[in-house]
Structures are given as structure tokens and as C-alpha cells.
Write a protein that holds these residues in place. Structure first.
Motif: not given
Length: 357
Positions: A161-173
Motif C-alpha cells: 500500500x502506498x499513501x500520502x499523508x497531508x498535514x503540517x509536521x507529518x514527517x516530524x512525527x
């Protein structure tokens, strides 16, 4: 540290003044950059102001204790002194963390790739459950999930499964989720009631813009074809599916989740950019092996990071030896406690490394 904090306070005031100037407001790119800088500086400046206020309270309380003869007033001064000392200690630690070098990708959206590993059909079922766990967590934060690609099995599992998460600071968490996740349970397909161990791997990659990664036309082949799989209006009716082949790396991306060929092409290129950017990041981290080992969020992708044990109802994160007995809640997306502990451990490791220098 305090010289740097004073400089940051001056810069914050300068940024606030610039934001009120008409010329800046009319320049969208500069205005956005200054708003981002203001947003980054605000928590540091606020913590430093509180720190300075408590330091002043300590001086005032000590002076009052020397001059005051009234016992009741002395007790109040002692109480305030102790409170301010505790706050100064807490804020000093908070400021050290706020001043840690920031990962330039921390504010980015992420692309997550989950692949079923050892364990056959059971691994695919587990991969699907891990995907649902992330979807629940992301939605609880008010972020958005956009499915990029899914290779489903007949009984509800997912090979990948490949999906995108859109949200401020998503990568930091979410960057702390990269690695191998292991499940121990009796599979539904197991007639003898034996516990089986299966795995899936999770890769969390920062979204890459075109400015981050340049893809040469000569390095890519684009094929269009009819979509295949379970249902959907576009399946087997139009040439909407897109396959990208990147010659230099051998990466192949297949996208068919949208009805439009153009949308599938955009999603495929977004995923390819993220994978190429991630390869660059991995190269950098390999070149800084010691630095990489000190940071929990950038561990080896092949490393077993977490075990989900269903018979005992427990989840163990092996990097920080954290065990929680609330498996059901965690599988429903309640993973904040684990993420908070990982962030704290990562910050502690970075602080310790700074103190050693």
C-alpha cells in the motif's frame, strides 16, 4: 545558548515589523517565508520570555528574603522562589530542545509505503491492519490521507500500500514508523491454533517537490494501460492506468487509483520523486553513520522496530524498550503515546551528543 536566544528575540521582532510592511504583504513568496519564520521562532521566543521572567522572580524573591522580617511574607517568598527555580530548570531543558538543529523535511507531507513481508497471506492481512491503524491516527489529528496505490489480496489483505499523508509536521512525527513491524498471533487460516510470526515493512518518505528532485525525460518511460483489480468504473474500460519506469534506478511505479490518466500520472510522479529523494537521504545518512545511529527517526529500514503480540495484548517498541498493554486501542490508531516516547528519546540522544562535543 543565551547569546543565541537574544539574537533570535531580535530577529523575531524584526520579522514581526517586516510582516506589517505593505511591500512585504504584496510579495506572496516573501510573505509566506516570513510567516513560516515567525511561526518557527514564536515558541522559542515565548519560552525564553517565560524563562527570563522566572529568573527575575528568583532575584526578587532572594532580595525579599534578605530584607523581610515578617515570617509569613518570608514563607511566601520561599514558595515563589522554589516554584521559579523549578520553572527555570524546566524551561532551560525546553529551550535546549527547541534549539536543536531541525530536520529540513520535518514540516513536509509524507508518502508511506507498507509492504507485506514474511508470512504469506497472514503478512498481507497484517499490512492491511497497519494501514488502517495509520489512517485512524492521521484522521484523529485532522490530517488527510490520499491513497496512491494498493495491491489487494482476495481475503482483505494487502501485499503493498502506498499513501500520502497531508498535514503540517507529518514527517516530524511519522518518520519514527520506518522499519519492520512484527505480529505474533494465531492466523484465521491456522486450524491447529499455532501462533505464527509475520512481518511487514514500513517506509516513511518526505514528499519531494520538483525543486527537490529533477527527473530527466530521457531517464523515464511512461506506459499507459487499462486498469485492473477489484471493481471501479475505470477498470478494464479506459487506458487510465500509468506505469513509470525510471531507468537509472530500476524503480517501477504503477498508478491506477484514479479514473483519469492525468491524475494517475501525477500520483505516479509524486511517488517516484519521493522514492528518489528518499534514496538521496539514505545516501547522506550512510555517509554520516555515527550521526544516523544517534537518531531514532532515521534507523535502518531492515531493523525490527516493533512487535504486536495478540495473545498477550501487548505492543513492544524495541528501540526504546517500551511495552504497552493496549493492543486493541493501538490497532485502532491510538499510537500517540508511542510516538511521544520515541520523540523524547530521539531528543535526549541528540542532547547527549551535543553535550559530548
Amino acid at each position: 545558548m543565551f547569546d543565541r536566544l537574544e539574537d533570535l528575540v531580535l530577529r523575531y521582532e524584526e520579522v514581526m515589523n517586516l510582516l506589517s510592511e505593505p511591500d512585504v504583504a504584496n510579495d506572496n513568496a516573501r510573505f509566506r517565508a516570513l510567516m513560516k519564520e515567525q511561526s518557527d521562532l514564536a515558541p522559542i521566543v515565548e519560552a525564553y520570555k517565560q524563562y527570563s521572567s522566572h529568573k527575575q522572580n528568583i532575584e526578587d524573591s532572594l532580595a525579599l528574603l534578605e530584607e523581610e522580617t515578617d515570617e509569613e511574607m518570608k514563607e511566601l517568598a520561599k514558595e515563589e522562589l522554589n516554584e521559579s527555580k523549578a520553572e527555570v530548570e524546566r524551561l532551560e531543558q525546553e529551550l535546549k530542545i527547541l534549539l536543536l538543529p531541525k530536520d529540513p523535511n520535518d514540516d513536509k507531507n509524507v508518502i508511506v509505503e507498507i509492504r507485506a513481508g514474511a508470512g504469506g497471506e497472514e503478512a498481507a492481512l497484517f499490512a492491511a491492519e497497519i494501514y488502517r491503524m495509520y489512517v485512524h491516527y492521521v484522521e484523529s489529528r485532522g490530517w488527510k490521507v490520499e491513497l496512491l496505490e494498493a495491491d489487494e489480496t482476495g481475503i482483505g489483505g494487502m501485499k503493498n500500500i502506498e499513501f500520502m499523508v497531508k498535514g503540517t509536521g507529518a514527517y516530524s512525527i511519522l518518520k519514527y514508523e520506518s522499519g519492520v513491524h512484527r505480529v505474533q498471533r494465531v492466523p484465521e487460516t491456522e486450524s491447529q491454533g499455532r501462533i505464527q510470526t509475520s512481518t511487514c515493512s514500513v517506509a516513511v518518505m518526505p514528499e519531494a517537490e520538483e525543486v527537490d528532485i529533477q527527473i530527466e525525460e530521457k531517464d523515464i518511460r511512461i506506459d499507459v494501460m487499462r486498469a485492473s483489480g477489484n471493481g471501479g468504473q475505470c477498470v478494464n474500460t479506459t487506458d487510465s492506468a500509468v506505469r513509470l519506469t525510471h531507468y537509472p534506478t530500476g524503480i517501477v511505479i504503477y498508478s491506477q487509483t484514479e479514473k483519469s490518466q492525468l491524475q494517475n500520472k501525477e500520483k505516479a510522479f509524486a511517488l517516484l520523486r519521493a522514492k528518489l529523494y528518499d534514496l538521496e537521504l539514505q545516501k547522506q545518512q550512510d555517509a554520516e553513520a555515527a550521526e544516523r545511529r544517534s537518531q531514532i527517526g532515521t534507523g535502518d529500514r531492515a531493523e525490527k522496530i516493533r512487535t504486536y503480540n495478540f495473545p498477550q495484548g501487548r505492543v513492544t517498541d524495541h528501540r526504546i524498550n517500551l511495552t504497552l498493554y493496549k493492543l486493541d486501542k493501538i490497532m485502532n490508531g491510538d499510537i500517540q503515546e508511542i510516538l511521544d516516547a520515541l520523540i523524547a528519546a530521539d531528543q535526549a540522544a541528540k542532547l547527549a551528543k551535543m553535550n559530548d562535543k
